[in-house]
Scaffold this active site. Structure first.
Site: not given
Length: 289
Positions: A26, A28, A30, A58, A72, A150, A164-166, A168, A199
């Site tokens: 992840g 790329s 944020g 660099k 992926d 998380s 989402y919560s579950a 994490k 982000t």
């Protein structure tokens, strides 16, 4: 002259051997990109993994560099290929940072099984896939660091973003169990729990298809709840602040088991541990219900 050349060659060789090597997913944009850049500037060779790749960089000084790799986290063969590339080019891997993630909003009732799996696939199973690909390397070395992103949402249940919560929360518990299992092999584990962070994650959030229909009994409440969350995110911490905590742990000799960036989020997590659940859920309902 030959002696001088030999000395410089030996020095370059030992500098390469001492250069830390980190894989981060992840990366790329944020938090992930910021962490990769900060580690690069600290002299780390960073393999920045994402589905779209990126540009090599660099460090402004020293040996640090950022090497983009397409990967992926839902494709184990791609992860294995990247880990093999890292070992071929460095003969070591010091740490892996599992930061890839996504978000989907909508009521539980309006979320299909396919959409539930979409949410958990990257946020939980993607991290597990990446970690499992790195553990044999760490065990053979006798050392290694596993860092996973998380969320405070793992502690505070977010309505209309329940999956989402579950996911994490599952990742946080997984990391704690993993820490116990791999400690005998010299492997350390750390879980980062960011709160609201500014982000591109906000604009990339998806919605369950049924939740977008005005026929849904949850439609108005869901829109209000997610709108409040998105406002909090866009007024939240800068990604670099969370990324610094992540980079700091990667560079420490001994990592913390759990890191919650930001004083207010430390307080929130502490309160959720000590307050009766009924009161905690009442407060969340006032904010996002």
């Amino acid at each position: 002259m030959n002696l001088i050349i030999s000395i410089f060659a030996a020095k370059s060789f030992f500098n390469l051997m001492e250069t830390k090597v980190v894989l981060i997913t992840g990366a790329s944009a944020g938090i992930g990109l910021s962490a990769a850049t900060q580690l690069m500037e600290r002299g780390v060779r960073v393999y920045a993994a994402s589905r779209r790749g990126g540009n090599s960089q660099k460090a402004s000084s020293g040996v640090g560099e950022l090497i983009p790799v397409k990967m992926d986290v839902n494709q184990p063969e791609e992860i294995a290929s990247v880990v093999a590339q890292i070992l071929k080019e460095n003969n070591r891997l010091d740490a892996v940072i599992c930061n890839a993630g996504n978000g989907i909003a909508g009521s539980i009732e309006d979320t299909s099984n396919e959409e539930m799996r979409y949410q958990l696939e990257t946020n939980f199973f993607g991290a597990v896939n990446t970690i499992n690909a790195c553990l044999p390397v760490f065990r053979s070395q006798g050392y290694g660091k596993v860092i996973a992103t998380s969320s405070v949402a793992a502690v505070v249940p977010i309505p209309f973003q329940a999956f989402y919560s579950a996911g994490k929360a599952a990742l946080s518990i997984f990391m704690q169990a993993l820490a116990i299992e791999v400690k005998p092999f010299g492997i350390q584990c750390c879980t980062i729990l960011p709160g609201d962070t500014k982000t591109d994650f906000t604009s990339a959030r998806k919605y369950a298809e049924k939740s977008q229909s005005t026929d849904s009994v949850y439609y108005q409440t869901m829109k209000k709840s997610v709108g409040r969350m998105e406002k909090d995110e866009q007024n939240g911490m800068e990604a670099r602040i969370v990324a610094k905590q992540m980079a700091d742990q990667a560079m420490r000799k001994s990592m913390k088991v759990t890191v919650v960036p930001g004083f207010q989020y430390k307080v929130i997590c502490w309160l959720f541990k000590i307050l009766p659940t009924r009161i905690s859920l009442w407060v969340v309902g006032l904010l996002y219900g």
